[in-house]
Each structure stands twice: as structure tokens, then as C-alpha cells.
Motif scaffolding. Structure first.
Motif, PDB file in Angstrom:
ATOM      1  N   LEU A 154       0.364  -1.092   0.241  1.00  0.00           N
ATOM      2  CA  LEU A 154       0.279   0.212   0.050  1.00  0.00           C
ATOM      3  C   LEU A 154       0.938   1.074   0.053  1.00  0.00           C
ATOM      4  O   LEU A 154       0.476   2.201  -0.654  1.00  0.00           O
ATOM      5  N   GLY A 155       1.891   1.087   0.546  1.00  0.00           N
ATOM      6  CA  GLY A 155       2.784   2.833   0.382  1.00  0.00           C
ATOM      7  C   GLY A 155       3.069   2.862  -0.870  1.00  0.00           C
ATOM      8  O   GLY A 155       3.404   3.985  -0.710  1.00  0.00           O
ATOM      9  N   GLY A 156       3.502   1.879  -1.503  1.00  0.00           N
ATOM     10  CA  GLY A 156       4.805   1.185  -2.612  1.00  0.00           C
ATOM     11  C   GLY A 156       3.244   2.508  -4.010  1.00  0.00           C
ATOM     12  O   GLY A 156       3.143   3.205  -4.498  1.00  0.00           O
ATOM     13  N   ALA A 157       2.534   1.966  -3.361  1.00  0.00           N
ATOM     14  CA  ALA A 157       0.861   2.116  -3.818  1.00  0.00           C
ATOM     15  C   ALA A 157       0.322   4.060  -4.026  1.00  0.00           C
ATOM     16  O   ALA A 157       0.234   4.607  -4.732  1.00  0.00           O
ATOM     17  N   LEU A 158       0.262   4.662  -2.869  1.00  0.00           N
ATOM     18  CA  LEU A 158       0.810   5.870  -2.656  1.00  0.00           C
ATOM     19  C   LEU A 158       1.727   7.001  -3.555  1.00  0.00           C
ATOM     20  O   LEU A 158       1.622   7.484  -3.505  1.00  0.00           O
ATOM     21  N   MET A 159       2.597   5.806  -2.834  1.00  0.00           N
ATOM     22  CA  MET A 159       3.747   6.694  -3.350  1.00  0.00           C
ATOM     23  C   MET A 159       4.182   6.995  -5.062  1.00  0.00           C
ATOM     24  O   MET A 159       4.018   7.443  -6.253  1.00  0.00           O
ATOM     25  N   SER A 160       3.248   5.882  -5.297  1.00  0.00           N
ATOM     26  CA  SER A 160       3.100   5.937  -7.097  1.00  0.00           C
ATOM     27  C   SER A 160       2.494   6.128  -7.813  1.00  0.00           C
ATOM     28  O   SER A 160       2.789   7.667  -8.453  1.00  0.00           O
TER      29      SER A 160
END
Length: 186
Positions: free
Chosen positions: A100-106
Motif C-alpha cells: 500500500l505504501g508503494g501504491a501511495l508513492m506511485s
């Protein structure tokens, strides 16, 4: 999980309360899994996350993930750069480890690349791994802040500021100077 981008004004009072609950939980003391575990999330930190756009995972009334992009001016080599400054990146402890953190940062990267000359954020060493995976790089040059009494060096922030240049070359021999605000400057 579905992500929504919403401006602060559209969160409304209930959305702001839900966001603050998420951030207090995610940054709360005693949560060893969080990237900024044990660091206080105070009223100034909350204020820094407002006034721009929010990337939310989950419904605005009960988000489980969040990142904000707010506009700041960062001076570099005599130019005031329109900067998308990233604030309050957080995932509820019960939802960590699933990307989820990666999706937010994308999504944050898309927003910064589409609307700003530079992206910047302050990060702990532990959280920096996430940002590096999304193209952010640690700024190793000098840092400063434009304060009410003039420009002051902020050497204690060295190593914690990360940048995502969009259309501007950055010279690490020249300082990045952020605009003034209460609380943490970077």
C-alpha cells in the motif's frame, strides 16, 4: 486497494477527523513496524499535510493509507521552484506489508511529475527505502530555510531530505532552501 485523490477542502470535518486518527495511529509511539515509529505526530505536522491534495487508500471517512502533496517554494541557485512537498505518508499498522505504501508513492510521483518542477520530502532512514524505490534520491547538498530573520542553515536535516527533480537540474554544491513554516521546517 482503490486510491482516491481529493483536495483538503473536499475532506470535510469528518474526513479531517478520520485522517487525523489514521495519522495518530500510524505515527503513534510503540508501533515498531512504522517507518517513523515513535516520532510524534503533532498539530504542526498535521497542519503541514493540509492545503494540497491527499492520496487516500480506503474511504475518506475511514482511510487506511494516506500521503499528501502540498505546494511549497524551494530556492535553488537563485530560482524559486514550485515544489510538490510530500507530507504525512502513512499506512495503518493493520494494513502494512502489502504494498500500500508503494501504491501511495506511485500516485504521489504522478502528481509531482505532472504539476511541479521538483518533489521534496523529509524522511527517516527507515522510510527512505520506500522513497528510493520510487525514484526519490537523498539530497546530499547543503540545506537551509528562509526564516523571518533571513536564510539560516539547517545542517541537522542533512541526509533526511529527498528530492525528485522533474524539469530542473540540481547542483549539489548549491543549497536547497525551503520556505518558512511552524514546526519542522523540512
Amino acid at each position: 486497494m482503490h486510491l482516491t485523490v481529493v483536495c483538503t477542502a473536499d475532506l470535510g470535518p469528518a474526513g479531517l477527523r478520520a485522517l487525523r486518527r489514521l495519522l495518530d495511529t500510524a505515527f503513534g509511539p510503540g508501533d515498531a513496524r512504522g517507518p517513523d515509529a515513535g516520532e510524534p505526530f503533532d498539530d504542526d505536522a498535521f497542519d503541514h499535510a493540509l492545503g494540497g491534495v491527499h492520496v487516500l487508500a480506503g474511504p475518506p471517512c475511514a482511510p487506511v493509507g494516506h500521503a499528501a502533496v502540498v505546494t511549497r517554494r524551494v530556492l535553488h541557485d537563485g530560482v524559486a521552484l514550485r515544489t510538490g512537498y510530500v507530507e504525512a505518508v502513512a499506512v495503518d499498522p493493520a494494513h502494512r506489508g502489502g504494498g500500500l505504501g508503494g501504491a501511495l508513492m506511485s500516485e504521489v510521483g504522478r502528481i509531482v511529475r505532472g504539476g511541479y518542477r521538483l518533489g521534496a520530502l523529509g524522511a527517516t532512514e527507515r522510510a527512505a527505502r520506500l522513497y528510493h524505490r520510487h525514484g526519490w534520491r537523498r539530497w546530499d547538498g547543503p540545506l537551509g530555510a528562509l526564516t523571518p530573520t533571513g536564510v539560516v542553515d539547517t545542517p541537522d536535516e542533512r541526509g533526511s531530505v529527498h528530492v525528485l527533480p522533474v524539469d530542473v537540474p540540481l547542483d549539489p554544491a548549491r543549497a536547497l532552501v525551503c520556505d518558512w513554516r511552524d514546526g519542522e521546517l523540512w
